[in-house]
Scaffold this motif. Structure first.
Motif, PDB file in Angstrom:
ATOM      1  N   ALA A 100      47.266  34.232  37.520  1.00 38.52           N
ATOM      2  CA  ALA A 100      46.916  35.600  37.147  1.00 38.52           C
ATOM      3  C   ALA A 100      45.525  35.703  36.550  1.00 38.52           C
ATOM      4  CB  ALA A 100      47.950  36.139  36.153  1.00 38.52           C
ATOM      5  N   THR A 128      46.018  49.057  40.006  1.00 34.97           N
ATOM      6  CA  THR A 128      46.796  48.488  41.106  1.00 34.97           C
ATOM      7  C   THR A 128      48.275  48.440  40.737  1.00 34.97           C
ATOM      8  OG1 THR A 128      44.949  47.113  41.838  1.00 34.97           O
ATOM      9  CG2 THR A 128      47.152  46.435  42.541  1.00 34.97           C
ATOM     10  N   PHE A 129      48.546  48.176  39.470  1.00 35.39           N
ATOM     11  CA  PHE A 129      49.921  47.980  39.018  1.00 35.39           C
ATOM     12  C   PHE A 129      50.515  49.255  38.425  1.00 35.39           C
ATOM     13  CE2 PHE A 129      47.300  44.156  38.360  1.00 35.39           C
ATOM     14  CZ  PHE A 129      47.757  43.440  39.452  1.00 35.39           C
ATOM     15  N   ILE A 146      51.633  40.366  32.737  1.00 32.78           N
ATOM     16  CA  ILE A 146      50.918  39.399  33.562  1.00 32.78           C
ATOM     17  C   ILE A 146      51.450  37.993  33.263  1.00 32.78           C
ATOM     18  CG2 ILE A 146      48.656  38.502  34.203  1.00 32.78           C
ATOM     19  CD1 ILE A 146      47.456  41.129  33.190  1.00 32.78           C
ATOM     20  N   THR A 180      53.231  41.517  37.397  1.00 30.98           N
ATOM     21  CA  THR A 180      52.276  41.306  38.478  1.00 30.98           C
ATOM     22  C   THR A 180      52.609  40.037  39.256  1.00 30.98           C
ATOM     23  OG1 THR A 180      50.668  40.011  37.202  1.00 30.98           O
ATOM     24  CG2 THR A 180      50.525  42.418  37.047  1.00 30.98           C
ATOM     25  N   ALA A 222      52.600  43.457  45.314  1.00 30.61           N
ATOM     26  CA  ALA A 222      51.618  43.522  44.228  1.00 30.61           C
ATOM     27  C   ALA A 222      52.263  43.285  42.880  1.00 30.61           C
ATOM     28  CB  ALA A 222      50.912  44.868  44.230  1.00 30.61           C
ATOM     29  N   GLY A 223      53.528  43.699  42.766  1.00 33.54           N
ATOM     30  CA  GLY A 223      54.222  43.537  41.500  1.00 33.54           C
ATOM     31  C   GLY A 223      55.704  43.790  41.641  1.00 33.54           C
ATOM     32  N   ARG A 249      42.259  42.195  40.463  1.00 36.14           N
ATOM     33  CA  ARG A 249      42.696  43.561  40.716  1.00 36.14           C
ATOM     34  C   ARG A 249      42.712  44.374  39.421  1.00 36.14           C
ATOM     35  NH1 ARG A 249      48.227  42.307  43.775  1.00 36.14           N
ATOM     36  NH2 ARG A 249      48.236  40.708  42.128  1.00 36.14           N
ATOM     37  N   VAL A 262      52.756  46.737  31.859  1.00 37.16           N
ATOM     38  CA  VAL A 262      52.301  45.834  32.915  1.00 37.16           C
ATOM     39  C   VAL A 262      52.266  44.441  32.296  1.00 37.16           C
ATOM     40  CG1 VAL A 262      50.371  45.122  34.359  1.00 37.16           C
ATOM     41  CG2 VAL A 262      50.961  47.532  34.192  1.00 37.16           C
ATOM     42  N   ASP A 265      43.117  36.787  39.010  1.00 33.30           N
ATOM     43  CA  ASP A 265      43.472  37.999  39.747  1.00 33.30           C
ATOM     44  C   ASP A 265      42.533  39.110  39.299  1.00 33.30           C
ATOM     45  OD1 ASP A 265      44.605  40.191  40.941  1.00 33.30           O
ATOM     46  OD2 ASP A 265      46.656  39.741  40.298  1.00 33.30           O
TER      47      ASP A 265
END
Length: 247
Positions: free
Chosen positions: A69, A78-79, A34, A62, A14-15, A74, A32, A72
């Motif tokens: 991205a 999630t991250f 991206i 991510t 996931a990352g 999510r 986070v 994406d």
């Protein structure tokens, strides 16, 4: 990215998580990040590593499907769930990754744009925002960033880096030249993202147990935002943000 004993690295699909190794002074703050469209997430690891080694931040890069991205869907959780010990979360991204970061910003404590701009309106929020852009960027041009400035809070910190392009020569990513990037006119150090954030004296808001709300960073000061044990904690209703919670 070269091995560094000061950084603990994990990749669960996931990352990619870059975190201070035990004993290296983790601050409880994380980003986070991206990636831009069609860019290998690892292309950003070396440039973002300075945030880990120099400033004690954790970084989650991510890893979207097909390296796209922007598509994406999510959620931010999630991250952030990949680094459960973090209390204060920033979200940011490069190029189209920054556009996606803007869409997730309401669930974070701050937003950092790397050669990017928002397509959604955040002007009415109290979110701390830092924009890093290059004067020679041929994709996210200075004019495009200026045209989208009204979508950010009035007190957003806007920095244009002289001589920096969209990504080539490690201005914002270390993946070589792409068509339209622009030509950098001066070399960019590998620690550019870390040094630029620090030179802006910028930091996300942190909890103030005395005031009982979220306090903005002090102007002109780069500081850590410690948690308040026993008085502040993460709440499920506001993932990645500190607030006063009922017992």
């Amino acid at each position: 990215m070269r091995a560094d004993d000061r950084i603990a690295i994990a990749d669960d699909g996931a990352g990619i998580v870059l975190a201070p190794a035990p004993g290296e002074g983790a601050t409880g703050t994380a980003l986070v990040f991206i990636p831009g469209a069609k860019v290998d997430p690892w292309a950003y690891a070396a440039l973002l590593s300075g945030l880990v080694t120099d400033d004690g931040l954790a970084v989650v890069i991510t890893t979207p499907g097909l390296n796209l991205a922007f598509f994406d869907l999510r959620p931010l959780s999630t991250f952030t769930g990949l680094a459960p010990d973090v209390g204060t979360w920033m979200v940011g991204g490069h190029s189209l990754g920054g556009v996606r970061a803007c869409q997730l910003a309401s669930d974070a404590g701050a937003l950092v744009l790397f050669a990017s701009y928002c397509a959604n309106d955040l002007s009415g929020s109290a979110l701390p925002v830092l924009s890093l852009a290059g004067s020679e960027d041929g994709l996210s041009t200075p004019q495009m960033i200026a045209d989208a400035r009204h979508l950010l809070p009035a007190d957003a910190t806007m920095i244009e880096i002289p001589g920096a392009s969209h990504a080539s020569h490690a201005s914002f990513g270390d993946y070589g030249a792409h068509p339209g990037d622009g030509t950098p006119t001066r070399p960019t150090p590998k620690s550019a993202p870390s040094s630029r954030i620090k030179s802006a004296n910028w930091r996300p808001a942190c909890p103030d147990a005395a005031a009982g709300d979220i306090r903005p960073p002090r102007p002109g000061r780069w500081r850590r935002c410690p948690s308040q044990p026993g008085r502040w904690r993460r709440c499920p209703s506001r993932p990645g943000r500190w607030r006063r919670c009922p017992p």
